[in-house]
Motif scaffolding. Structure first.
Motif, PDB file in Angstrom:
ATOM      1  N   THR A   6       0.883  -1.214  -0.122  1.00  0.00           N
ATOM      2  CA  THR A   6      -0.372  -0.062  -0.396  1.00  0.00           C
ATOM      3  C   THR A   6       0.944   1.061  -0.225  1.00  0.00           C
ATOM      4  O   THR A   6       0.452   2.316  -0.397  1.00  0.00           O
ATOM      5  N   ASN A  59     -12.490   7.357  -6.153  1.00  0.00           N
ATOM      6  CA  ASN A  59     -12.505   6.025  -4.594  1.00  0.00           C
ATOM      7  C   ASN A  59     -12.533   8.548  -3.283  1.00  0.00           C
ATOM      8  O   ASN A  59     -12.364   9.274  -3.859  1.00  0.00           O
ATOM      9  N   LYS A  60     -12.656   7.613  -2.478  1.00  0.00           N
ATOM     10  CA  LYS A  60     -12.987   8.225  -0.628  1.00  0.00           C
ATOM     11  C   LYS A  60     -14.041   9.254  -1.078  1.00  0.00           C
ATOM     12  O   LYS A  60     -14.414  10.582  -0.601  1.00  0.00           O
ATOM     13  N   ASP A  62     -16.740   8.917   0.144  1.00  0.00           N
ATOM     14  CA  ASP A  62     -16.874   9.001   1.639  1.00  0.00           C
ATOM     15  C   ASP A  62     -16.230  10.589   2.708  1.00  0.00           C
ATOM     16  O   ASP A  62     -17.578  11.044   3.215  1.00  0.00           O
ATOM     17  N   LEU A  63     -15.345  10.474   2.037  1.00  0.00           N
ATOM     18  CA  LEU A  63     -15.150  12.228   2.594  1.00  0.00           C
ATOM     19  C   LEU A  63     -15.157  13.525   1.415  1.00  0.00           C
ATOM     20  O   LEU A  63     -15.139  14.546   1.813  1.00  0.00           O
ATOM     21  N   ASP A  87     -16.780   4.102  -2.427  1.00  0.00           N
ATOM     22  CA  ASP A  87     -15.615   3.968  -0.585  1.00  0.00           C
ATOM     23  C   ASP A  87     -15.514   2.620  -0.640  1.00  0.00           C
ATOM     24  O   ASP A  87     -15.550   1.927  -0.451  1.00  0.00           O
ATOM     25  N   SER A  88     -13.540   2.485  -1.510  1.00  0.00           N
ATOM     26  CA  SER A  88     -13.086   2.076  -0.723  1.00  0.00           C
ATOM     27  C   SER A  88     -12.820   1.107   0.691  1.00  0.00           C
ATOM     28  O   SER A  88     -12.344  -0.174   0.656  1.00  0.00           O
ATOM     29  N   GLN A  89     -12.680   2.214   1.519  1.00  0.00           N
ATOM     30  CA  GLN A  89     -12.467   1.243   2.750  1.00  0.00           C
ATOM     31  C   GLN A  89     -13.673   0.854   3.058  1.00  0.00           C
ATOM     32  O   GLN A  89     -13.538  -0.247   4.067  1.00  0.00           O
ATOM     33  N   ILE A 129      -3.098   8.190  -9.412  1.00  0.00           N
ATOM     34  CA  ILE A 129      -1.444   8.663  -9.158  1.00  0.00           C
ATOM     35  C   ILE A 129      -1.622   8.550  -7.492  1.00  0.00           C
ATOM     36  O   ILE A 129      -2.630   7.286  -6.528  1.00  0.00           O
ATOM     37  N   ASN A 131      -1.614   8.121  -3.735  1.00  0.00           N
ATOM     38  CA  ASN A 131      -3.145   8.096  -2.528  1.00  0.00           C
ATOM     39  C   ASN A 131      -3.881   8.534  -3.156  1.00  0.00           C
ATOM     40  O   ASN A 131      -4.688   8.450  -2.032  1.00  0.00           O
ATOM     41  N   THR A 132      -4.433   8.045  -4.049  1.00  0.00           N
ATOM     42  CA  THR A 132      -5.697   8.519  -4.524  1.00  0.00           C
ATOM     43  C   THR A 132      -6.367   7.116  -3.385  1.00  0.00           C
ATOM     44  O   THR A 132      -7.785   6.678  -3.492  1.00  0.00           O
ATOM     45  N   GLY A 133      -5.746   5.951  -3.135  1.00  0.00           N
ATOM     46  CA  GLY A 133      -6.284   4.591  -2.510  1.00  0.00           C
ATOM     47  C   GLY A 133      -6.611   3.199  -3.240  1.00  0.00           C
ATOM     48  O   GLY A 133      -7.694   2.612  -3.367  1.00  0.00           O
ATOM     49  N   LYS A 134      -5.453   3.366  -4.293  1.00  0.00           N
ATOM     50  CA  LYS A 134      -5.488   2.402  -5.576  1.00  0.00           C
ATOM     51  C   LYS A 134      -5.320   1.471  -4.976  1.00  0.00           C
ATOM     52  O   LYS A 134      -6.148  -0.241  -5.105  1.00  0.00           O
ATOM     53  N   SER A 135      -4.914   0.950  -3.892  1.00  0.00           N
ATOM     54  CA  SER A 135      -4.274  -0.039  -3.446  1.00  0.00           C
ATOM     55  C   SER A 135      -4.992  -0.792  -2.264  1.00  0.00           C
ATOM     56  O   SER A 135      -5.729  -2.192  -2.639  1.00  0.00           O
ATOM     57  N   SER A 136      -6.128  -0.124  -1.687  1.00  0.00           N
ATOM     58  CA  SER A 136      -7.259   0.018  -1.116  1.00  0.00           C
ATOM     59  C   SER A 136      -8.605  -0.381  -2.030  1.00  0.00           C
ATOM     60  O   SER A 136      -8.825  -1.639  -1.231  1.00  0.00           O
TER      61      SER A 136
HETATM   62  N1  LIG Z   1     -11.371   7.368   3.723  1.00  0.00           N
HETATM   63  C1  LIG Z   1     -11.501   6.437   2.866  1.00  0.00           C
HETATM   64  N2  LIG Z   1      -9.779   6.101   2.300  1.00  0.00           N
HETATM   65  C2  LIG Z   1      -9.236   5.730   1.420  1.00  0.00           C
HETATM   66  C3  LIG Z   1     -10.344   5.162   0.603  1.00  0.00           C
HETATM   67  N3  LIG Z   1      -9.431   4.353   0.607  1.00  0.00           N
HETATM   68  C4  LIG Z   1      -8.088   4.446   0.486  1.00  0.00           C
HETATM   69  N4  LIG Z   1      -8.017   5.219   1.574  1.00  0.00           N
HETATM   70  C5  LIG Z   1      -6.785   5.715   2.892  1.00  0.00           C
HETATM   71  O1  LIG Z   1      -6.501   6.613   1.250  1.00  0.00           O
HETATM   72  C6  LIG Z   1      -4.875   6.139   2.229  1.00  0.00           C
HETATM   73  C7  LIG Z   1      -3.901   5.813   0.734  1.00  0.00           C
HETATM   74  O2  LIG Z   1      -4.859   4.378   0.143  1.00  0.00           O
HETATM   75  P1  LIG Z   1      -3.914   3.597  -0.887  1.00  0.00           P
HETATM   76  O3  LIG Z   1      -4.280   2.637  -0.675  1.00  0.00           O
HETATM   77  O4  LIG Z   1      -2.786   3.045  -0.081  1.00  0.00           O
HETATM   78  O5  LIG Z   1      -3.155   4.753  -2.060  1.00  0.00           O
HETATM   79  P2  LIG Z   1      -2.610   4.611  -2.747  1.00  0.00           P
HETATM   80  O6  LIG Z   1      -1.052   5.267  -3.187  1.00  0.00           O
HETATM   81  O7  LIG Z   1      -3.467   4.561  -3.799  1.00  0.00           O
HETATM   82  O8  LIG Z   1      -2.576   2.547  -3.299  1.00  0.00           O
HETATM   83  C8  LIG Z   1      -5.098   5.408   2.937  1.00  0.00           C
HETATM   84  O9  LIG Z   1      -4.525   6.284   4.222  1.00  0.00           O
HETATM   85  C9  LIG Z   1      -6.540   4.768   2.941  1.00  0.00           C
HETATM   86  O10 LIG Z   1      -6.867   4.300   4.306  1.00  0.00           O
HETATM   87  C10 LIG Z   1     -11.441   5.600   0.940  1.00  0.00           C
HETATM   88  O11 LIG Z   1     -12.728   5.306   0.054  1.00  0.00           O
HETATM   89  N5  LIG Z   1     -12.443   6.627   1.813  1.00  0.00           N
END
Ligand SMILES: Nc1nc2c(ncn2[C@@H]2O[C@H](COP(=O)(O)OP(=O)(O)O)[C@@H](O)[C@H]2O)c(=O)[nH]1
Ligand SMILES: [Mg+2]
Length: 278
Positions: A6, A59-60, A62-63, A87-89, A129, A131-136
């Motif tokens: 991640t 993604n995100k 929820d924010l 919302d990937s969480q 790019i 921190n967009t939540g790709k891994s989540s």
């Molecule tokens: N609130 C919220 N946080 C998220 C979501 N997806 C990912 N995150 C958070 O965003 C941060 C980056 O996520 P990560 O999957 O590592 O992003 P990557 O760098 O694109 O792979 C982490 O702290 C995740 O927990 C989402 O849908 N909602």
């Protein structure tokens, strides 16, 4: 090394393997931040997906401001781009996403049949790019089924195909694309954590955030910062309000700026969207 790292982007040999694999990908999930779905797209994506199908993942969600997200979904629909807010969480939005995927799968099988070819898997990959939540997103997509990791000898390292369901598979490593940092948009990318703010002047970044909030979400300042007087808000007012003071009572603007950026990053200023479709 786990395949679903991640933290880091893909580098070196893995990166080359990813690009090689991308050639045979049918469909790309481009993960953007729902709070700025245009600024958080990579300019490279157009080259990447020229001949591929695409689903834009907001993604995100929820924010983000729910009303703004609805406007974006309408906008993308009108421009012929399939976009899904997720919302990937918590996993919200994935049911709709699976509906689209099944559609693409059926389409592929029909297309192959027409050509008299054997059915094969719909091959997908996740890009975006930092921190967009790709891994989540990828982890949610894969569910409990985790990818085989390549630490044992004899196993090729680098991206692996993970079977999802039906005839759909995904590369187990997201592709990290560079962001496009337009001057006026840098503060958005810093706020969403796509760009490291230590490389920028945090004070001017947080001033931009404050100005944006006062203009578009003044009630969030009242509600989440508890500041009703001395508005419109300034960094200095916020410093005094938080009692972030240097000797002799001088407001510590640097500390205040870092504080505000962190609050935003953690969604502590309420649901906010930086940009609306024009
Ligand atoms: N609130 C919220 N946080 C998220 C979501 N997806 C990912 N995150 C958070 O965003 C941060 C980056 O996520 P990560 O999957 O590592 O992003 P990557 O760098 O694109 O792979 C982490 O702290 C995740 O927990 C989402 O849908 N909602
Ligand atoms: Mg990642």
């Amino acid at each position: 090394m786990t395949s679903l790292d991640t933290r880091s982007g893909i580098q070196g040999k893995t990166r080359i393997l990813f690009i090689k694999n991308l050639r045979v990908v049918d469909l790309v999930f481009e993960v953007v931040d729902a709070r700025c779905p245009v600024s958080s797209r990579s300019p490279l994506i157009r080259q990447l997906i020229k001949h591929k199908q695409q689903i834009l993942i907001l993604n995100k969600a929820d924010l983000a401001d729910p009303g703004a997200t609805r406007s974006w979904l309408d906008y993308f629909a009108a421009t012929g781009i399939i976009a899904v807010a997720v919302d990937s969480q918590r996993g919200n939005g994935f049911r709709e996403l699976w509906g689209h995927l099944t559609g693409f799968e059926t389409e592929l099988i029909k297309r192959l049949e027409k050509k008299g070819r054997l059915a094969r898997e719909l091959r997908t990959a996740v890009v975006g790019i930092p921190n967009t939540g790709k891994s989540s997103f990828l982890n949610k997509l894969i569910g409990r089924r985790t990818a085989a990791t390549g630490d044992r000898p004899g196993i090729t390292k680098g991206p692996q195909w993970v079977h999802l369901k039906g005839r759909i598979s995904v590369l187990d490593t997201p592709g990290v694309l560079p962001p496009q940092i337009k001057k006026g948009d840098a503060y958005k990318l810093i706020s969403i954590g796509a760009v490291d703010y230590t490389e920028y002047d945090p004070e001017s970044v947080s001033e931009k955030i404050i100005n944006f909030l006062e203009e578009s979400y003044p009630e969030n300042i009242t509600k989440h910062l508890g500041i009703t007087q001395e508005r419109p808000l300034t960094l200095e007012t916020l410093a005094r309000h938080k009692n972030f003071l240097l000797p002799e009572g001088i407001p510590d603007l640097h500390r205040t700026a870092g504080y505000l950026i962190k609050l935003f990053k953690h969604g502590k200023l309420g649901r906010i969207t930086f940009e609306l479709p024009v």
